[in-house]
Design an enzyme around this catalytic site. Sequence first.
Site, mmCIF file in Angstrom:
data_model
loop_
_atom_site.group_PDB
_atom_site.id
_atom_site.type_symbol
_atom_site.label_atom_id
_atom_site.label_comp_id
_atom_site.label_asym_id
_atom_site.label_seq_id
_atom_site.Cartn_x
_atom_site.Cartn_y
_atom_site.Cartn_z
ATOM 1 N N GLY A 259 -77.682 3.290 -36.704
ATOM 2 C CA GLY A 259 -77.267 4.647 -36.390
ATOM 3 C C GLY A 259 -77.901 5.117 -35.093
ATOM 4 O O GLY A 259 -78.286 4.314 -34.244
ATOM 5 N N SER A 260 -78.045 6.417 -34.945
ATOM 6 C CA SER A 260 -78.503 6.990 -33.687
ATOM 7 C C SER A 260 -79.989 6.714 -33.472
ATOM 8 O O SER A 260 -80.775 6.616 -34.421
ATOM 9 C CB SER A 260 -78.252 8.499 -33.668
ATOM 10 N N GLU B 144 -81.113 -0.546 -35.522
ATOM 11 C CA GLU B 144 -80.050 -0.899 -34.587
ATOM 12 C C GLU B 144 -79.416 0.393 -34.095
ATOM 13 O O GLU B 144 -78.799 1.123 -34.859
ATOM 14 C CB GLU B 144 -79.001 -1.784 -35.261
ATOM 15 N N CYS C 36 -71.581 -0.128 -30.538
ATOM 16 C CA CYS C 36 -72.895 0.058 -29.919
ATOM 17 C C CYS C 36 -73.093 -0.787 -28.674
ATOM 18 O O CYS C 36 -73.996 -0.509 -27.874
ATOM 19 C CB CYS C 36 -74.001 -0.225 -30.932
ATOM 20 N N GLU D 142 -75.164 6.718 -23.872
ATOM 21 C CA GLU D 142 -74.093 6.013 -24.574
ATOM 22 C C GLU D 142 -72.971 6.992 -24.883
ATOM 23 O O GLU D 142 -73.160 7.969 -25.615
ATOM 24 C CB GLU D 142 -74.633 5.407 -25.871
#
Length: 477
Positions: A230-231, A251, A285, A380
């Site tokens: 996640g974030s 991650e 991602c 991102e």
Amino acid sequence: MSDDHHTQRLAEPVPPAGRLEVQNPFDLKPIASVDTLDRRGVEAALATAHALFRERDAWLSAHERGAILHRTAAAMQRDADRLAALIAREGGKPLVDAQVEVARAIDGVHNCAEVLRSDGGREVPMTASAAAAGRLAFTTHEPIGPVVAISAFNHPLNLIVHQVGPAVAAGCPVVVKPAEDTPLSCFAFIDLLREAGLPAGWAQALVTDGPETAEVLATDPRVAFLSFIGSARVGWHLRSRLAPGTRCALEHGGAAPVLVDGDMDPADVVPALAKGGFYHAGQVCVSVQRVFAPRSLAEPLAQALAEAAAALRVDDPSLADTAVGPLIRPAEVDRIDDWVRTALSGRARLLAGGEPLGRTCYAPTVLFDPPADARVSRQEIFGPVICVYPYDDADSAIAAANDLPFAFQAAIFTHSLDFALHAAQRLDASAVMVNDHTAFRTDWMPFAGLRESGLGTGGIPYSFADMRTEKLIVFKS
């Protein structure tokens, strides 16, 4: 409210705290409702997992776990069409890509079973020292303990397989919290594990009633390992709150760079860039975000990429010929549009897209040479936007590519071995793809975010290793 109602997947159900509506992100229509759980539900799940782990006589043998995983994969193959349709409905991934995700997830479950055959212990030599003479020493492996997995929305089946499957293979009881937007694929996978013979307590799934309850789940001292996708904001916060002794893998994401050499024909580069940048509306991602090309090539490359973007069909993800579906929430459409418009107020030129398509979709967008300090250049974007930047020498482009707090996967396009090696050795990345896009991966290769992009190494064999401990046994004759 949909009549399709889902309860939590606990070994011992508890009263729900509330109910969450799951929407189709394309048309925003409700497709299901899911019970949410408060701290009582978290306590019930963790108590079950902890008790199972402490009762060693109840542990499942490796051959039992392997057989369950293979039966699960067979059941997934049987239900492949249903699972792909579910991914498209709850996550907005185009059906053709959802079918690929299901195939990958099935292969991943087989991979979880296969690692049981190939990763044994080792002998530790005792004959090299007189003090150790007369001893035999070797290592074995044991499950690390209860695993908590907190997952993301963008691959709602395959990410769950990556987090839950290795835990099952390693013999760890696992409690998984899927993303609130996409819990149904997770529940379907847990149901298939149980159908295949996994006792309910070994894999439980729940949706919490808020982030505070999710934090309680992740930071409980009974948790031996946290798997988080996640974030970065949430991931690093949870790591700072983990109980002493809890291991973790995080991650997050990045702003993946691509370095194009001057010897490349745009026709040989654009298909890969378009796939890597616009796949799942850029909600990946390691999605292609920043493309650096020589000044003489940059604009022709960007124009060709813009033509490819304009040709993509943006529509209902359940349609067979849809190439790009919706963003997961309307707020993401607004955010991406704001980032793009801010870049355009600088020196960026819009070559394709640059506008919302209704409340839920965003047109595949190509920006030429946005400012280096724009958000599209430094953060991102997690949307269907690719930026192309001209460079005068490769080392300056590499420096620009590295000038972010993120480092995940990168890519190089070249016909020159020297250029490929020079760039690959200098790009800040855990993996560098040569003549392929940044989002390529297989599920058994290492997948690691560096710096703010994450902690630890993903990929099924690596997660499996993280979820076990090595025990040394020494015999004295």
